[in-house]
Design a protein around this motif. Structure first.
Motif, short mmCIF file in Angstrom:
data_model
loop_
_atom_site.label_atom_id
_atom_site.label_comp_id
_atom_site.label_asym_id
_atom_site.label_seq_id
_atom_site.Cartn_x
_atom_site.Cartn_y
_atom_site.Cartn_z
N HIS A 183 63.57 31.49 82.08
CA HIS A 183 62.13 31.50 82.40
C HIS A 183 61.58 32.92 82.46
O HIS A 183 60.85 33.29 83.38
CB HIS A 183 61.84 30.76 83.71
N ILE A 184 61.99 33.71 81.46
CA ILE A 184 61.48 35.07 81.34
C ILE A 184 61.03 35.30 79.90
O ILE A 184 61.44 34.58 78.99
CB ILE A 184 62.54 36.13 81.73
N HIS A 197 65.45 41.51 76.61
CA HIS A 197 65.89 42.70 75.87
C HIS A 197 65.97 43.91 76.79
O HIS A 197 66.95 44.68 76.73
CB HIS A 197 64.94 43.02 74.71
N TYR A 198 64.99 44.08 77.65
CA TYR A 198 64.97 45.22 78.58
C TYR A 198 66.16 45.14 79.54
O TYR A 198 66.85 46.14 79.77
CB TYR A 198 63.66 45.24 79.37
N ARG A 199 66.42 43.96 80.07
CA ARG A 199 67.52 43.82 81.02
C ARG A 199 68.87 44.07 80.37
O ARG A 199 69.75 44.70 80.97
CB ARG A 199 67.48 42.44 81.67
N LEU A 200 69.05 43.59 79.15
CA LEU A 200 70.30 43.84 78.44
C LEU A 200 70.46 45.33 78.14
O LEU A 200 71.57 45.88 78.25
CB LEU A 200 70.36 43.03 77.14
N LYS A 201 69.36 45.99 77.81
CA LYS A 201 69.41 47.44 77.58
C LYS A 201 69.78 48.17 78.86
O LYS A 201 70.59 49.11 78.84
CB LYS A 201 68.05 47.92 77.07
N ARG A 202 69.23 47.74 79.99
CA ARG A 202 69.53 48.38 81.28
C ARG A 202 70.99 48.18 81.67
O ARG A 202 71.63 49.08 82.21
CB ARG A 202 68.63 47.84 82.39
N ILE A 203 71.53 47.00 81.38
CA ILE A 203 72.95 46.75 81.65
C ILE A 203 73.79 47.77 80.89
O ILE A 203 74.71 48.37 81.45
CB ILE A 203 73.35 45.32 81.27
N TYR A 204 73.45 48.00 79.62
CA TYR A 204 74.19 48.98 78.83
C TYR A 204 74.00 50.39 79.39
O TYR A 204 74.97 51.15 79.53
CB TYR A 204 73.75 48.94 77.36
N GLU A 205 72.77 50.75 79.73
CA GLU A 205 72.50 52.10 80.24
C GLU A 205 73.25 52.36 81.54
O GLU A 205 73.76 53.47 81.76
CB GLU A 205 71.00 52.29 80.47
#
Length: 53
Positions: free
Chosen positions: A9-10, A16-24
């Motif tokens: 529900h997003i 995409h932003y959250r997956l990028k932050r996980i990587y960062e």
């Protein structure tokens, strides 16, 4: 990705932003099965540790 975003529900951009932050933050790629296992285990350990504290 679209189905995942809908299930959470997003908006897809949020996913995409959250997956990028996980990587960062972790240096782990969510597209790599070994990295996904590491993330899963880390989350489980964190849950266990914070539950007992």
């Amino acid at each position: 990705m679209k189905n995942t975003a809908e299930a959470l529900h997003i908006h897809i951009n949020t996913l995409h932003y959250r997956l990028k932050r996980i990587y960062e933050l972790s240096g782990l790629h969510t597209s790599n099965i070994e990295d996904l296992i590491k993330l899963f285990l880390a989350i489980r350990l964190l849950e266990e540790y914070t539950k007992n504290s």
